[in-house]
Write an enzyme that holds these catalytic residues in place. Structure first.
Site, PDB file in Angstrom:
ATOM      1  N   HIS A  17       0.835  -1.207   0.000  1.00 24.78           N
ATOM      2  CA  HIS A  17       0.000   0.000   0.000  1.00 24.78           C
ATOM      3  C   HIS A  17       0.867   1.254   0.000  1.00 24.78           C
ATOM      4  CE1 HIS A  17      -2.970  -2.714   2.358  1.00 24.78           C
ATOM      5  NE2 HIS A  17      -3.487  -2.563   1.146  1.00 24.78           N
ATOM      6  N   LYS A  41     -17.187  -7.300   6.684  1.00 26.76           N
ATOM      7  CA  LYS A  41     -15.909  -7.988   6.888  1.00 26.76           C
ATOM      8  C   LYS A  41     -15.526  -7.898   8.350  1.00 26.76           C
ATOM      9  CE  LYS A  41     -12.930  -7.445   2.785  1.00 26.76           C
ATOM     10  NZ  LYS A  41     -11.775  -6.672   2.310  1.00 26.76           N
ATOM     11  N   ARG A  90      -2.006  -6.329  -8.397  1.00 27.40           N
ATOM     12  CA  ARG A  90      -0.929  -7.291  -8.143  1.00 27.40           C
ATOM     13  C   ARG A  90      -0.964  -8.472  -9.077  1.00 27.40           C
ATOM     14  NH1 ARG A  90      -2.770  -7.747  -2.058  1.00 27.40           N
ATOM     15  NH2 ARG A  90      -4.651  -7.332  -3.261  1.00 27.40           N
ATOM     16  N   SER A 128      -2.603  -7.756   2.980  1.00 25.80           N
ATOM     17  CA  SER A 128      -2.988  -7.616   4.391  1.00 25.80           C
ATOM     18  C   SER A 128      -3.438  -8.962   4.945  1.00 25.80           C
ATOM     19  CB  SER A 128      -4.130  -6.608   4.540  1.00 25.80           C
ATOM     20  OG  SER A 128      -3.731  -5.345   4.112  1.00 25.80           O
TER      21      SER A 128
HETATM   22  P1  ADP Z   1      -9.609  -3.996  -0.284  1.00 30.47           P
HETATM   23  O1  ADP Z   1     -10.084  -4.783   0.872  1.00 30.47           O
HETATM   24  O2  ADP Z   1     -10.499  -2.902  -0.758  1.00 30.47           O
HETATM   25  O3  ADP Z   1      -8.995  -4.821  -1.423  1.00 30.47           O
HETATM   26  P2  ADP Z   1      -6.923  -3.432   0.512  1.00 30.47           P
HETATM   27  O4  ADP Z   1      -6.497  -2.541   1.615  1.00 30.47           O
HETATM   28  O5  ADP Z   1      -6.574  -4.854   0.646  1.00 30.47           O
HETATM   29  O6  ADP Z   1      -8.432  -3.140   0.324  1.00 30.47           O
HETATM   30  O7  ADP Z   1      -6.301  -2.919  -0.834  1.00 30.47           O
HETATM   31  C1  ADP Z   1      -6.497  -1.617  -1.305  1.00 30.47           C
HETATM   32  C2  ADP Z   1      -5.863  -1.495  -2.656  1.00 30.47           C
HETATM   33  O8  ADP Z   1      -4.476  -1.697  -2.517  1.00 30.47           O
HETATM   34  C3  ADP Z   1      -6.335  -2.485  -3.699  1.00 30.47           C
HETATM   35  O9  ADP Z   1      -6.404  -1.827  -4.947  1.00 30.47           O
HETATM   36  C4  ADP Z   1      -5.239  -3.520  -3.728  1.00 30.47           C
HETATM   37  O10 ADP Z   1      -5.135  -4.149  -4.977  1.00 30.47           O
HETATM   38  C5  ADP Z   1      -4.045  -2.650  -3.459  1.00 30.47           C
HETATM   39  N1  ADP Z   1      -2.937  -3.416  -2.902  1.00 30.47           N
HETATM   40  C6  ADP Z   1      -2.958  -4.234  -1.824  1.00 30.47           C
HETATM   41  N2  ADP Z   1      -1.743  -4.792  -1.616  1.00 30.47           N
HETATM   42  C7  ADP Z   1      -0.928  -4.309  -2.597  1.00 30.47           C
HETATM   43  C8  ADP Z   1       0.444  -4.522  -2.974  1.00 30.47           C
HETATM   44  N3  ADP Z   1       1.211  -5.390  -2.312  1.00 30.47           N
HETATM   45  N4  ADP Z   1       0.924  -3.850  -4.025  1.00 30.47           N
HETATM   46  C9  ADP Z   1       0.129  -3.008  -4.727  1.00 30.47           C
HETATM   47  N5  ADP Z   1      -1.159  -2.774  -4.454  1.00 30.47           N
HETATM   48  C10 ADP Z   1      -1.695  -3.406  -3.402  1.00 30.47           C
END
Ligand code: ADP
Length: 161
Positions: A17, A41, A90, A128
């Site tokens: 992120h 969630k 990703r 995450s």
């Molecule tokens: P959600 O539950 O909405 O997917 P996340 O916090 O998991 O929320 O992810 C938010 C955004 O960050 C999404 O677009 C996800 O693809 C992106 N993201 C999560 N991890 C990574 C990473 N390692 N590299 C790039 N983008 C990421």
């Protein structure tokens, strides 16, 4: 003034992120990192904890701020007066979900745009959910999250290094 919104659960925020945040911050005048309250969630961290961790990690990025929102992203965009969303990609799985979400959002709010940033090749494996699972099993996630998040995980699980 171009403002973009980077929405997500950030449960917790990871180096993946943070990479997207710093790259998006360089592309827009202002970036709002928006933490979603997700009643469907079961999150590990509360909304307040998730935003607090983000704030701690964002020191030094002068044009980035955090916000929280409930409900539809498009309503948050309307309230914020912006029509630009940033998301990270990703994998093919991300691509399918994200394309669908972008189309739904654009139907609800015509004219809005979703900007996709390709994940850094060194961080495509970071999620995450992996952080939560590894931490719950006592594993070391220092390659996935910054120190301030590690500390919060230590408090949650007690037994981490
Ligand atoms: P959600 O539950 O909405 O997917 P996340 O916090 O998991 O929320 O992810 C938010 C955004 O960050 C999404 O677009 C996800 O693809 C992106 N993201 C999560 N991890 C990574 C990473 N390692 N590299 C790039 N983008 C990421």
């Amino acid at each position: 003034m171009r403002t973009a919104v980077y929405p997500g659960s950030f449960d917790p925020v990871t180096y993946g992120h943070l990479d997207i945040i710093s790259r998006a911050a360089a592309m827009f005048d202002e970036l709002v990192v928006a933490v979603v309250r997700n009643p469907g969630k079961n999150s590990l961290f509360s909304l307040e904890e998730r935003e607090e961790m983000l704030r701690e990690c964002l020191n030094g990025l002068h044009n980035v701020r955090t916000a929280v929102f409930s409900g539809l992203l498009v309503n948050f965009l309307r309230e914020s007066g912006t029509g630009i969303v940033v998301r990270g990609l990703r994998s093919v799985a991300d691509f399918e979900n994200e394309m669908q979400m972008a189309a739904v959002n654009r139907t609800l709010l015509p004219g809005m745009e979703t900007v996709f940033l390709a994940a850094d090749s060194c961080r495509t494996f970071i999620s995450s959910s992996a952080v939560r699972e590894i931490s719950a099993l006592g594993g070391d996630v220092s390659a996935f999250v910054p120190v301030c998040v590690l500390k919060k995980l230590q408090v949650k699980y007690g037994s981490l290094v």
